[in-house]
Design a protein around this motif. Sequence first.
Motif, PDB file in Angstrom:
ATOM      1  N   ASN A 176       8.648 -33.486  39.531  1.00 20.52           N
ATOM      2  CA  ASN A 176       8.226 -32.141  39.130  1.00 20.52           C
ATOM      3  C   ASN A 176       7.132 -31.557  40.031  1.00 20.52           C
ATOM      4  O   ASN A 176       6.559 -30.520  39.695  1.00 20.52           O
ATOM      5  CB  ASN A 176       7.733 -32.171  37.677  1.00 20.52           C
ATOM      6  CG  ASN A 176       8.885 -32.326  36.694  1.00 20.52           C
ATOM      7  OD1 ASN A 176       9.901 -31.650  36.798  1.00 20.52           O
ATOM      8  ND2 ASN A 176       8.729 -33.242  35.749  1.00 20.52           N
TER       9      ASN A 176
ATOM     10  N   VAL B  83      11.280 -27.532  35.074  1.00 21.69           N
ATOM     11  CA  VAL B  83      10.709 -28.887  35.059  1.00 21.69           C
ATOM     12  C   VAL B  83      11.739 -29.859  34.497  1.00 21.69           C
ATOM     13  O   VAL B  83      12.621 -29.479  33.727  1.00 21.69           O
ATOM     14  CB  VAL B  83       9.406 -28.932  34.219  1.00 21.69           C
ATOM     15  CG1 VAL B  83       8.335 -28.078  34.874  1.00 21.69           C
ATOM     16  CG2 VAL B  83       9.659 -28.495  32.782  1.00 21.69           C
TER      17      VAL B  83
ATOM     18  N   SER C 194       7.865 -27.972  41.173  1.00 20.16           N
ATOM     19  CA  SER C 194       7.821 -27.072  40.010  1.00 20.16           C
ATOM     20  C   SER C 194       6.376 -26.806  39.593  1.00 20.16           C
ATOM     21  O   SER C 194       5.993 -25.665  39.329  1.00 20.16           O
ATOM     22  CB  SER C 194       8.589 -27.676  38.834  1.00 20.16           C
ATOM     23  OG  SER C 194       9.930 -27.889  39.161  1.00 20.16           O
TER      24      SER C 194
ATOM     25  N   GLU D  58      10.810 -23.155  39.363  1.00 15.51           N
ATOM     26  CA  GLU D  58      11.832 -24.188  39.306  1.00 15.51           C
ATOM     27  C   GLU D  58      11.702 -24.961  37.996  1.00 15.51           C
ATOM     28  O   GLU D  58      10.608 -25.412  37.648  1.00 15.51           O
ATOM     29  CB  GLU D  58      11.646 -25.135  40.501  1.00 15.51           C
ATOM     30  CG  GLU D  58      12.674 -26.239  40.608  1.00 15.51           C
ATOM     31  CD  GLU D  58      12.418 -27.140  41.798  1.00 15.51           C
ATOM     32  OE1 GLU D  58      12.727 -28.354  41.708  1.00 15.51           O
ATOM     33  OE2 GLU D  58      11.885 -26.646  42.823  1.00 15.51           O
TER      34      GLU D  58
ATOM     35  N   ALA E 155       6.077 -22.309  32.844  1.00 17.47           N
ATOM     36  CA  ALA E 155       7.000 -23.406  33.152  1.00 17.47           C
ATOM     37  C   ALA E 155       8.339 -23.244  32.437  1.00 17.47           C
ATOM     38  O   ALA E 155       9.262 -24.039  32.652  1.00 17.47           O
ATOM     39  CB  ALA E 155       6.373 -24.746  32.774  1.00 17.47           C
TER      40      ALA E 155
END
Length: 423
Positions: free
Chosen positions: A191, A261, A194, A259, A225
């Motif tokens: 991650n 997670v 992200s 992007e 997120a």
Amino acid sequence: MKEDFLHYLWKYKKFDTLNLKTYNNEELTIINVGQYLELAGPDFFNAQVIIEDQKWAGNIEIHLKSSDWYLHHHEKDKAYENVILHVVWEHDTEIFNQNNSEVPVLVLKSYVSEEIIKNYKTLIVPKSWIFCEKEIKNIDGFSFINWQERLFFERLERKSKPIYDFLALTNNDWEAVMFCFLAKNFGLNTNGNSFLELAQSIPFTIIRKESFEVENLEALLFGNAGLLDVEKEDNYFKDLKFRYFYLLHKYQFDKVHVEPVQFFKHRPDNFPTIRLSQLANLYHKHQNLFSKIIALKTVKDIYDFLLVTVAPYWQSHYQFDKESPYKLKKTAHSFVDLLIINTIIPIQFAYAKKRGEAISEDLIALLNEIKPERNSIIDKFSSFGIYAGNAFETQSLLQLKNEYCNKNRCLDCVVGMELLKGN
């Protein structure tokens, strides 16, 4: 035979320099081999040689065969007008520059010992992982330790480049840069990108202002997120979602889609929910975090400083709406080690370099306190008798494998040069 081997021979004068003659039987003396450019144009700049009592100053071009001069169209390139000597392994044709003047040729093959050629051929024979896997453990210890230091700081230079790029984007706000890179490494490999996008998506001025209320920080991080996009019955989820939209309205900034997670393949303690909550708690616990971290000098101090837990809700949850057995979920030393290696030391290095300060020994000392990293590269070096005792040594070995072994840069490597000597 490769051209980079000829560059190595010329650069370090690894041939008989006492009885040199050009292909046309003219006496040749090397005064200065020149500066190795590794750029477009001749290979060595500003060399000096004497040919038959005539001193020449100019450039040196090196090829495997003389005919490569025409293969690369140097006879049409003004950059090669000032070549005073063509150094080749084999001479197969006369060459001329743009002025139609013949360029003197030195056939290097005639002056290189059989031993160094044998060592070179041994070095470049393909192995299963790296060329020197059978010989690397025999390298002189003092030379290898010095080489490790160079490798470590090469790696730091590479890691500091994106830091300087982010510094330019944030108008030299080191606190904002620290936030971005801490976020990236809180996300680990899966991650990381992200979390970095997430940190960039929230103006750091807002993080500063809201750091006094940890739920607001969680709302901002979870919201951007995409973790609040659905509908749930969970009261904590509803509270964060309410706070998130209130903050969007308060600061008049649009939600940025980052992007997504990932939860897959993570141990529960590394779930993005847990790491984001810890990151929020870290910035709630410490305002002006960069200025405090930059002053820390020991691993113990950093462990104490970065010891944070999660919001009470996450002590009994890993995901919304799914209760789990109670667990404190604090940042472990092994996790902080990764933050030290990948965030704190690179930023301390970049900051000191920007200020013209020398902290090299401090950084090495810091990494010497940290346990060696465990990964397939370090394990493979261990199988060849190269054992890493701390994180300084593992970082050096990673740089060696990725930037030298993988790119076949044996002749730029101390290990390769030592093996060519036959030691």
